[in-house]
Motif scaffolding. Structure first.
Motif, PDB file in Angstrom:
ATOM      1  N   ASP A 131       1.261  -1.283  -0.154  1.00 18.98           N
ATOM      2  CA  ASP A 131       0.018  -0.494   0.112  1.00 18.98           C
ATOM      3  C   ASP A 131       1.023   1.795   0.509  1.00 18.98           C
ATOM      4  O   ASP A 131       0.482   1.662  -0.780  1.00 18.98           O
ATOM      5  CB  ASP A 131      -0.819   0.239   1.288  1.00 18.98           C
ATOM      6  N   TYR A 154      -2.484   3.965  13.284  1.00 21.58           N
ATOM      7  CA  TYR A 154      -2.557   2.954  13.357  1.00 21.58           C
ATOM      8  C   TYR A 154      -3.162   2.716  14.125  1.00 21.58           C
ATOM      9  O   TYR A 154      -2.563   2.589  15.681  1.00 21.58           O
ATOM     10  CB  TYR A 154      -1.128   2.328  12.951  1.00 21.58           C
ATOM     11  N   GLN A 238      -9.677   3.992  12.815  1.00 25.42           N
ATOM     12  CA  GLN A 238      -9.608   4.703  11.102  1.00 25.42           C
ATOM     13  C   GLN A 238      -9.256   4.236   9.890  1.00 25.42           C
ATOM     14  O   GLN A 238      -8.439   3.273  10.922  1.00 25.42           O
ATOM     15  CB  GLN A 238      -9.185   6.391  11.130  1.00 25.42           C
ATOM     16  N   GLU A 239      -9.632   4.359   8.773  1.00 26.19           N
ATOM     17  CA  GLU A 239      -8.454   4.050   8.109  1.00 26.19           C
ATOM     18  C   GLU A 239      -7.092   4.506   7.819  1.00 26.19           C
ATOM     19  O   GLU A 239      -7.458   5.618   8.524  1.00 26.19           O
ATOM     20  CB  GLU A 239      -8.879   4.011   6.370  1.00 26.19           C
ATOM     21  N   ARG A 240      -6.354   3.618   7.043  1.00 27.98           N
ATOM     22  CA  ARG A 240      -4.990   3.372   7.536  1.00 27.98           C
ATOM     23  C   ARG A 240      -4.005   5.325   6.576  1.00 27.98           C
ATOM     24  O   ARG A 240      -3.922   5.413   7.488  1.00 27.98           O
ATOM     25  CB  ARG A 240      -4.229   2.513   6.177  1.00 27.98           C
ATOM     26  N   TRP A 251      -7.083   7.496  -0.508  1.00 27.31           N
ATOM     27  CA  TRP A 251      -7.700   6.770   0.414  1.00 27.31           C
ATOM     28  C   TRP A 251      -8.135   5.448   0.191  1.00 27.31           C
ATOM     29  O   TRP A 251      -7.226   4.601  -0.532  1.00 27.31           O
ATOM     30  CB  TRP A 251      -9.460   7.152   0.622  1.00 27.31           C
ATOM     31  N   THR A 253      -6.545   1.352   2.679  1.00 17.06           N
ATOM     32  CA  THR A 253      -6.581   0.279   3.895  1.00 17.06           C
ATOM     33  C   THR A 253      -4.942  -0.284   2.800  1.00 17.06           C
ATOM     34  O   THR A 253      -4.579   0.148   2.514  1.00 17.06           O
ATOM     35  CB  THR A 253      -7.820  -0.321   3.706  1.00 17.06           C
ATOM     36  N   GLU A 254      -4.339  -1.064   4.014  1.00 12.00           N
ATOM     37  CA  GLU A 254      -3.390  -2.303   3.322  1.00 12.00           C
ATOM     38  C   GLU A 254      -3.861  -2.762   2.413  1.00 12.00           C
ATOM     39  O   GLU A 254      -3.266  -2.922   1.838  1.00 12.00           O
ATOM     40  CB  GLU A 254      -2.573  -2.546   4.678  1.00 12.00           C
TER      41      GLU A 254
END
Length: 349
Positions: A131, A154, A238-240, A251, A253-254
């Motif tokens: 990512d 994180y 929250q998202e990464r 926007w 995530t991993e």
């Protein structure tokens, strides 16, 4: 295919589950010939799995003539001293992060490795996160314009009560996962040294005396602000990633990244109007967005494998290791400055 003869110091979580396990999968490149660990049961387990020599004394371990590369996976407070002793015995070193207890020790080790002509690298494997690499690629393509805010999160809700919860062992989230994520953020600044605008370190739900909640805000001369949040006390993660830029944003995530942008030629030219707003309406315009997404491919090498494959190739091609000790020392200096600012109230004066 020639193999690197490896000795592993410390067979805890990282030494066993990461380094030992990974090198076992790269048998064409690496051979584990020796290990050091003070615990008898771990030495016995290593003997059965790796068929290697085992040592309960670090000095004797370093005298093993077959060992070319020492991997230091001991607790954080031992990294600097064990690296120093390995260099004194003429061993190349891969050390877990952080590389030493302070930046003064780090510089000493860097100079010592150069003096003896030894290879020295630090295990910042999260530079290989798919990512993170994808986000760097998107930013470098310039479609979204210039980023002005990068939020890196994180979050989890999980207490710690092991040695990582104690400052005397170099514990705490800043020196643990924080070392990885600060290393990633420095990649967005390239050679620029960002200023720490704010740092808050708290112990919230974990035992011990080390922080389990970290909030850091960095700002570079270019104006880029990076907002890092690491918390073991977050019930609603929250998202990464969230990245804002002048023509769009990212926007992610991993495992999933989305980005959208507006082309420069599609941006309608406007003139600033100082008078009354027509119809008492707020400014509004239709944005002709272009959007893409990326899902992390399955069956990629792990970040551990990717690091060690690069290290192997650099080793036999007489190239610089995949993570230079100088870049890791840069992270350590930033960690020290964060700790100083947090101890003085959190804000940079």
């Amino acid at each position: 295919m020639e193999r690197i003869k490896v000795g592993i110091s410390g067979l805890g979580r990282a030494g066993w589950n990461i380094h030992g396990s990974t090198l076992s999968k790269l048998k064409d490149m690496y051979e584990i010939v020796a290990i050091f660990d003070p615990l008898k049961e771990r030495r016995e387990e290593a003997f059965k799995k790796f068929h290697c020599r085992t040592y309960d004394d670090y000095s004797q371990f370093l005298k093993d003539k077959e060992v070319e590369l020492v991997i230091i996976a001991s607790p954080t407070h031992l990294h600097g001293e064990q690296t120093l002793k390995a260099f004194e015995q003429g061993k190349n070193v891969v050390c877990e992060k952080p590389m030493a207890e302070n930046s003064v020790k780090a510089e000493e080790l860097i100079n010592l490795a150069k003096k003896y002509g030894l290879i020295y690298s630090v295990f910042h494997n999260r530079r290989y996160d798919p990512d993170y690499k994808k986000i760097l690629q998107i930013i470098n393509e310039k479609k979204i314009g210039e980023p002005f805010l990068i939020k890196s999160n994180y979050h989890l809700f999980s207490r710690r009560w092991d040695w990582q919860a104690l400052k005397k062992f170099g514990g705490g989230e800043l020196r643990n996962s924080g070392a990885h994520f600060l290393d990633q953020l420095l990649g967005f600044y390239h050679d620029e040294e960002p200023e720490i605008m704010f740092c808050d370190l708290k112990r919230t739900i974990s035992l011990g005396d080390a922080e389990d909640h970290v909030k850091i805000i960095l700002k570079g001369r270019s104006g880029l602000v990076c907002d890092l949040e690491i918390s073991r006390g977050c019930a609603y993660p929250q998202e990464r990633w969230l990245i804002m830029a002048t023509r769009g944003g990212i926007w992610g995530t991993e495992t999933l990244i989305k980005w959208k942008w507006v082309k420069e030629e599609d941006i309608v030219e406007r003139r600033l109007e100082e008078g009354a707003a027509p119809g008492r309406l707020y400014n509004s315009e239709k944005i002709p967005w272009h959007e893409e997404s990326w899902e992390c491919p399955k069956n990629l090498p792990t970040t551990f494998e990717a690091y060690y494959i690069d290290f192997y190739n650099a080793y036999f091609n007489n190239e610089l290791p995949p993570v230079s000790p100088e870049s890791s020392a840069r992270v350590l200096k930033l960690i020290e400055e964060c700790e100083r600012i947090a101890s003085e109230g959190g804000k940079q004066e």
